[in-house]
Design a protein around this motif. Structure first.
Motif, PDB file in Angstrom:
ATOM      1  N   ARG A   1       1.183  -1.168   0.330  1.00 13.45           N
ATOM      2  CA  ARG A   1       0.065  -0.003   0.208  1.00 13.45           C
ATOM      3  C   ARG A   1       0.822   1.297   0.382  1.00 13.45           C
ATOM      4  NH1 ARG A   1      -2.034  -0.290   6.170  1.00 13.45           N
ATOM      5  NH2 ARG A   1      -0.183   0.696   6.759  1.00 13.45           N
ATOM      6  N   SER A   2       0.590   2.373  -0.711  1.00 17.08           N
ATOM      7  CA  SER A   2       1.083   3.235  -0.904  1.00 17.08           C
ATOM      8  C   SER A   2       1.323   4.333   1.196  1.00 17.08           C
ATOM      9  CB  SER A   2       0.549   4.738  -1.371  1.00 17.08           C
ATOM     10  OG  SER A   2      -0.890   5.163  -1.780  1.00 17.08           O
ATOM     11  N   LEU A   3       2.434   5.119   0.811  1.00 14.26           N
ATOM     12  CA  LEU A   3       2.294   6.195   2.603  1.00 14.26           C
ATOM     13  C   LEU A   3       1.491   7.274   2.281  1.00 14.26           C
ATOM     14  CD1 LEU A   3       5.463   5.573   3.328  1.00 14.26           C
ATOM     15  CD2 LEU A   3       3.307   3.685   4.175  1.00 14.26           C
ATOM     16  N   PRO A   4       0.489   7.316   3.446  1.00 12.30           N
ATOM     17  CA  PRO A   4      -0.061   8.520   2.564  1.00 12.30           C
ATOM     18  C   PRO A   4       0.516   9.905   2.648  1.00 12.30           C
ATOM     19  CG  PRO A   4      -0.182   8.404   4.997  1.00 12.30           C
ATOM     20  CD  PRO A   4       0.621   7.078   3.899  1.00 12.30           C
ATOM     21  N   PHE A   5       0.691  11.248   2.736  1.00 17.02           N
ATOM     22  CA  PHE A   5       0.856  12.501   2.569  1.00 17.02           C
ATOM     23  C   PHE A   5       1.289  13.285   3.984  1.00 17.02           C
ATOM     24  CE2 PHE A   5       1.810  16.439   2.398  1.00 17.02           C
ATOM     25  CZ  PHE A   5       3.129  16.565   1.622  1.00 17.02           C
ATOM     26  N   PRO A   6       2.378  13.477   4.844  1.00 19.59           N
ATOM     27  CA  PRO A   6       2.722  13.316   6.039  1.00 19.59           C
ATOM     28  C   PRO A   6       2.101  14.518   6.088  1.00 19.59           C
ATOM     29  CG  PRO A   6       5.171  13.277   4.967  1.00 19.59           C
ATOM     30  CD  PRO A   6       3.449  13.300   4.223  1.00 19.59           C
ATOM     31  N   TRP A   7       1.004  15.222   6.079  1.00 20.84           N
ATOM     32  CA  TRP A   7       0.807  16.307   6.378  1.00 20.84           C
ATOM     33  C   TRP A   7       0.294  17.478   7.660  1.00 20.84           C
ATOM     34  CZ3 TRP A   7      -1.540  18.558   2.371  1.00 20.84           C
ATOM     35  CH2 TRP A   7      -2.010  18.124   1.228  1.00 20.84           C
ATOM     36  N   LEU A   8       1.170  16.346   8.848  1.00 22.53           N
ATOM     37  CA  LEU A   8       0.638  17.259  10.501  1.00 22.53           C
ATOM     38  C   LEU A   8       2.504  18.184  10.505  1.00 22.53           C
ATOM     39  CD1 LEU A   8      -1.303  17.348  13.143  1.00 22.53           C
ATOM     40  CD2 LEU A   8       0.155  15.772  13.640  1.00 22.53           C
ATOM     41  N   PRO A   9       3.680  17.232  10.156  1.00 21.38           N
ATOM     42  CA  PRO A   9       4.552  18.142  10.569  1.00 21.38           C
ATOM     43  C   PRO A   9       4.248  18.841   9.513  1.00 21.38           C
ATOM     44  CG  PRO A   9       5.004  15.042   9.642  1.00 21.38           C
ATOM     45  CD  PRO A   9       3.033  15.805  10.102  1.00 21.38           C
ATOM     46  N   THR A  10       4.119  18.956   8.098  1.00 23.19           N
ATOM     47  CA  THR A  10       4.245  19.840   6.692  1.00 23.19           C
ATOM     48  C   THR A  10       3.280  21.351   6.858  1.00 23.19           C
ATOM     49  OG1 THR A  10       4.304  18.118   5.266  1.00 23.19           O
ATOM     50  CG2 THR A  10       3.915  20.084   4.685  1.00 23.19           C
ATOM     51  N   VAL A  11       2.466  20.656   8.369  1.00 23.55           N
ATOM     52  CA  VAL A  11       1.526  21.880   8.414  1.00 23.55           C
ATOM     53  C   VAL A  11       2.284  22.626   8.932  1.00 23.55           C
ATOM     54  CG1 VAL A  11      -0.642  22.760   9.858  1.00 23.55           C
ATOM     55  CG2 VAL A  11      -0.598  21.115   7.707  1.00 23.55           C
ATOM     56  N   GLY A  12       2.831  21.952  10.169  1.00 30.17           N
ATOM     57  CA  GLY A  12       3.204  22.305  11.863  1.00 30.17           C
ATOM     58  C   GLY A  12       4.568  23.171  11.515  1.00 30.17           C
ATOM     59  N   ALA A  13       5.696  22.212  10.153  1.00 37.56           N
ATOM     60  CA  ALA A  13       6.726  23.277   9.486  1.00 37.56           C
ATOM     61  C   ALA A  13       5.917  24.964   9.130  1.00 37.56           C
ATOM     62  CB  ALA A  13       7.354  22.262   8.386  1.00 37.56           C
ATOM     63  N   LEU A  14       5.217  24.395   8.486  1.00 42.65           N
ATOM     64  CA  LEU A  14       4.199  25.851   7.248  1.00 42.65           C
ATOM     65  C   LEU A  14       4.732  26.859   8.850  1.00 42.65           C
ATOM     66  CD1 LEU A  14       2.183  24.473   4.298  1.00 42.65           C
ATOM     67  CD2 LEU A  14       4.795  25.675   4.499  1.00 42.65           C
ATOM     68  N   LEU A  15       2.983  26.711   9.140  1.00 45.85           N
ATOM     69  CA  LEU A  15       3.356  27.163  10.771  1.00 45.85           C
ATOM     70  C   LEU A  15       4.383  27.659  11.073  1.00 45.85           C
ATOM     71  CD1 LEU A  15       0.283  25.935  12.164  1.00 45.85           C
ATOM     72  CD2 LEU A  15      -0.178  27.795  10.764  1.00 45.85           C
ATOM     73  N   THR A  16       5.719  27.424  11.599  1.00 42.65           N
ATOM     74  CA  THR A  16       6.430  28.066  12.347  1.00 42.65           C
ATOM     75  C   THR A  16       7.894  29.206  11.563  1.00 42.65           C
ATOM     76  OG1 THR A  16       6.299  25.368  13.877  1.00 42.65           O
ATOM     77  CG2 THR A  16       8.962  26.763  13.273  1.00 42.65           C
ATOM     78  N   ALA A  17       7.159  28.550   9.825  1.00 40.80           N
ATOM     79  CA  ALA A  17       8.034  29.756   9.193  1.00 40.80           C
ATOM     80  C   ALA A  17       7.773  30.550   9.215  1.00 40.80           C
ATOM     81  CB  ALA A  17       8.491  28.503   7.558  1.00 40.80           C
ATOM     82  N   GLY A  18       5.717  30.684   8.937  1.00 41.32           N
ATOM     83  CA  GLY A  18       4.670  31.274   9.154  1.00 41.32           C
ATOM     84  C   GLY A  18       5.117  32.404   9.868  1.00 41.32           C
ATOM     85  N   GLY A  19       5.103  32.098  11.174  1.00 44.11           N
ATOM     86  CA  GLY A  19       5.216  33.132  12.825  1.00 44.11           C
ATOM     87  C   GLY A  19       6.614  32.837  12.570  1.00 44.11           C
ATOM     88  N   ILE A  20       7.670  32.642  12.165  1.00 51.83           N
ATOM     89  CA  ILE A  20       9.044  33.701  11.667  1.00 51.83           C
ATOM     90  C   ILE A  20       8.637  35.065  10.827  1.00 51.83           C
ATOM     91  CG2 ILE A  20      11.929  33.157  11.258  1.00 51.83           C
ATOM     92  CD1 ILE A  20      11.223  29.941  12.307  1.00 51.83           C
ATOM     93  N   ILE A  21       8.389  34.348   9.528  1.00 47.94           N
ATOM     94  CA  ILE A  21       8.481  35.730   9.015  1.00 47.94           C
ATOM     95  C   ILE A  21       7.764  36.438   9.086  1.00 47.94           C
ATOM     96  CG2 ILE A  21       7.628  35.998   6.773  1.00 47.94           C
ATOM     97  CD1 ILE A  21       8.474  32.901   5.200  1.00 47.94           C
TER      98      ILE A  21
END
Length: 69
Positions: free
Chosen positions: A38-58
């Motif tokens: 079976r194919s592995l799902p896209f890791p949404w949770l770490p991706t969203v966390g990284a984007l929020l962290t980067a957005g907060g720093i910006i």
């Protein structure tokens, strides 16, 4: 903008922490039994966390740029 950036940064760090906790718990249970067909799902949770962290720093950085006349 700086206050919103701090809040977004904290939320991003918490989301990435939850993702790390889930990953560690999954490894403790034994991932050898996973089916490789079976194919592995896209890791949404770490991706969203990284984007929020980067957005907060910006946001925090953009709040500092003010010209004084």
């Amino acid at each position: 903008m700086k206050k919103i950036g701090i809040i977004v940064l904290i939320v991003g760090i918490v989301v990435m922490g939850v993702a790390a906790y889930k990953f560690i718990e999954q490894k403790k249970r034994g991932s050898e039994e996973q089916v490789q067909d079976r194919s592995l799902p896209f890791p949404w949770l770490p991706t969203v966390g990284a984007l929020l962290t980067a957005g907060g720093i910006i946001m925090m950085g953009s709040g500092r740029v003010r010209k004084v006349r």
